[in-house]
Design a protein around this motif. Sequence first.
Motif, PDB file in Angstrom:
ATOM      1  N   TYR A   1      -8.100 -21.761  13.084  1.00 49.16           N
ATOM      2  CA  TYR A   1      -7.654 -20.827  14.118  1.00 49.16           C
ATOM      3  C   TYR A   1      -8.628 -19.665  14.316  1.00 49.16           C
ATOM      4  O   TYR A   1      -8.426 -18.823  15.180  1.00 49.16           O
ATOM      5  N   TYR A   2      -9.657 -19.617  13.472  1.00 51.21           N
ATOM      6  CA  TYR A   2     -10.597 -18.490  13.499  1.00 51.21           C
ATOM      7  C   TYR A   2     -11.993 -18.940  13.939  1.00 51.21           C
ATOM      8  O   TYR A   2     -12.656 -18.248  14.719  1.00 51.21           O
TER       9      TYR A   2
ATOM     10  N   CYS B   1      -0.514 -14.535  11.498  1.00 51.97           N
ATOM     11  CA  CYS B   1      -1.279 -15.647  10.916  1.00 51.97           C
ATOM     12  C   CYS B   1      -0.662 -16.937  11.440  1.00 51.97           C
ATOM     13  O   CYS B   1       0.512 -17.209  11.201  1.00 51.97           O
ATOM     14  N   TRP B   2      -1.445 -17.742  12.155  1.00 50.43           N
ATOM     15  CA  TRP B   2      -0.910 -18.977  12.750  1.00 50.43           C
ATOM     16  C   TRP B   2      -0.709 -20.077  11.724  1.00 50.43           C
ATOM     17  O   TRP B   2      -0.026 -21.067  11.994  1.00 50.43           O
ATOM     18  N   VAL B   3      -1.291 -19.922  10.559  1.00 52.54           N
ATOM     19  CA  VAL B   3      -1.124 -20.919   9.494  1.00 52.54           C
ATOM     20  C   VAL B   3       0.181 -20.668   8.748  1.00 52.54           C
ATOM     21  O   VAL B   3       0.913 -21.592   8.417  1.00 52.54           O
TER      22      VAL B   3
ATOM     23  N   CYS C   1      -4.019 -13.241   5.107  1.00 56.17           N
ATOM     24  CA  CYS C   1      -4.824 -14.290   5.735  1.00 56.17           C
ATOM     25  C   CYS C   1      -5.192 -15.326   4.670  1.00 56.17           C
ATOM     26  O   CYS C   1      -5.629 -14.989   3.572  1.00 56.17           O
ATOM     27  N   TRP C   2      -5.062 -16.609   5.040  1.00 53.73           N
ATOM     28  CA  TRP C   2      -5.308 -17.709   4.106  1.00 53.73           C
ATOM     29  C   TRP C   2      -6.604 -18.449   4.421  1.00 53.73           C
ATOM     30  O   TRP C   2      -6.784 -19.595   3.971  1.00 53.73           O
ATOM     31  N   ALA C   3      -7.493 -17.828   5.192  1.00 54.10           N
ATOM     32  CA  ALA C   3      -8.766 -18.497   5.513  1.00 54.10           C
ATOM     33  C   ALA C   3      -9.476 -18.897   4.207  1.00 54.10           C
ATOM     34  O   ALA C   3      -9.359 -18.218   3.189  1.00 54.10           O
TER      35      ALA C   3
ATOM     36  N   ASN D   1      -5.150 -25.547   7.431  1.00 54.38           N
ATOM     37  CA  ASN D   1      -6.063 -24.760   8.270  1.00 54.38           C
ATOM     38  C   ASN D   1      -7.525 -25.210   8.191  1.00 54.38           C
ATOM     39  O   ASN D   1      -8.428 -24.479   8.571  1.00 54.38           O
TER      40      ASN D   1
END
Length: 345
Positions: free
Chosen positions: A126-127, A148-150, A157-159, A319
């Motif tokens: 999503y990033y 956070c879309w995840v 944030c889970w990036a 993600n």
Amino acid sequence: MMRLPKFEYRSPRTIAEAVKIIADAGPHGQFVAGGTDLYPNMKRRQQMPKTVITVMRLSELNRIEGEGKVGLTIGASVLLSDICDQPIIKRDYPVIASAARTISTPILRNMGTIGGNLLLDTRCNYYDQNYEWRKAINFCLKKDGDVCWVAPGSSKCWAVQSSDLVPVMVAIGAKFRLVSTLGERMVDAAGFYNDDGIDYLKKRPDELLVDIHLPPTNGWRASYQKLRRRGAFDFPVLGVAAYVRYEVVSNKALPNGRATYTQMRDRYISEAKIILGGIAPSPIEVTDAANVLIGKPLNDDQIQAAAEAAYIKARPLDNTDFVYQWRKQMARQYTIRALEALRTD
Ligand SMILES: Cc1cc2nc3c(=O)[nH]c(=O)nc-3n(C[C@H](O)[C@H](O)[C@H](O)COP(=O)(O)OP(=O)(O)OC[C@H]3O[C@@H](n4cnc5c(N)ncnc54)[C@H](O)[C@@H]3O)c2cc1C
Ligand code: SF4
């Protein structure tokens, strides 16, 4: 075509000059090495430094010194292609050369550096999109948005930490030297990465990564296995680094008091680490896997038990590439592969 935003480009010749420029630039300054991560991020308007300071002309950052017996120091600006081919790294730290060889493509490895790889931005489906794409979903927590879309209920944030060398550096116990106008400090690779996709480094923006210090190679072995869709090039969506130190024991009780030399041939594991990368904002150490290995030989039963512990600990999110439940299954399989590579029999 995506264009870079306007910025001032500075090219210092000394470390003192470089850290002064970034200190003066404040939050608008950012270092660049090969630019293979930063420039695409700037084109996507994820990072927008007004002053970009190249580190490629700082001679101290281009050196490789030492060898396995005493430990090796690698300058942060050494190119990934040199990491793959440098004779001492290949001979004494083959796990680093082979992990570097899996990073991106030959062309990108001729530009990208080891320092840039260790400081890579975290990644998420999503990033890592262009500005218009991200705008269409009203952005996200990591940049310009408030959800956070995840994990929409999450304030975090889970990036994903997506460097191939990070799990290896954590596994072998590397240290990083950071310099700023406030002085110099050494930090352990383990603990350098935060479990937060936005604030992912324990490094201040004004700190320059000067070099990476690898420990002497006395008795340990390490391996790295990478899961990705395309064998030619792709970011890891799971990386497993395994590290063991063997010790030869005499005919006496082992430290755990459970077995003897005669039952265990001549080698047992005195230290072990399993590090999972590519599934969370920071590398994950699976201590339960290490616990089942220590004091034992590296046989099928121990490898299976360690792999089970890695499977339990792995909690990838949806993600990156591949179905996350399958990536979790693969944590078991890739741990087996990583440990199999370290067997001596
Ligand atoms: C198509 C493609 C595929 C890729 N595949 C992979 C892959 O499979 N595995 C993988 O791990 N990576 C991959 N990458 C990411 C990237 O190419 C590499 O991680 C590379 O090593 C980054 O190094 P760089 O020198 O280009 O970093 P840069 O882009 O120059 O910098 C990255 C970050 O580090 C900071 N920085 C750089 N040097 C210093 C320093 N000395 N001190 C302080 N801060 C510094 C910059 O400010 C920036 O935040 C890929 C990239 C692309 C474009
Ligand atoms: S994990 Fe959530 S907040 Fe972080 S980049 Fe992905 S969508 Fe954005």
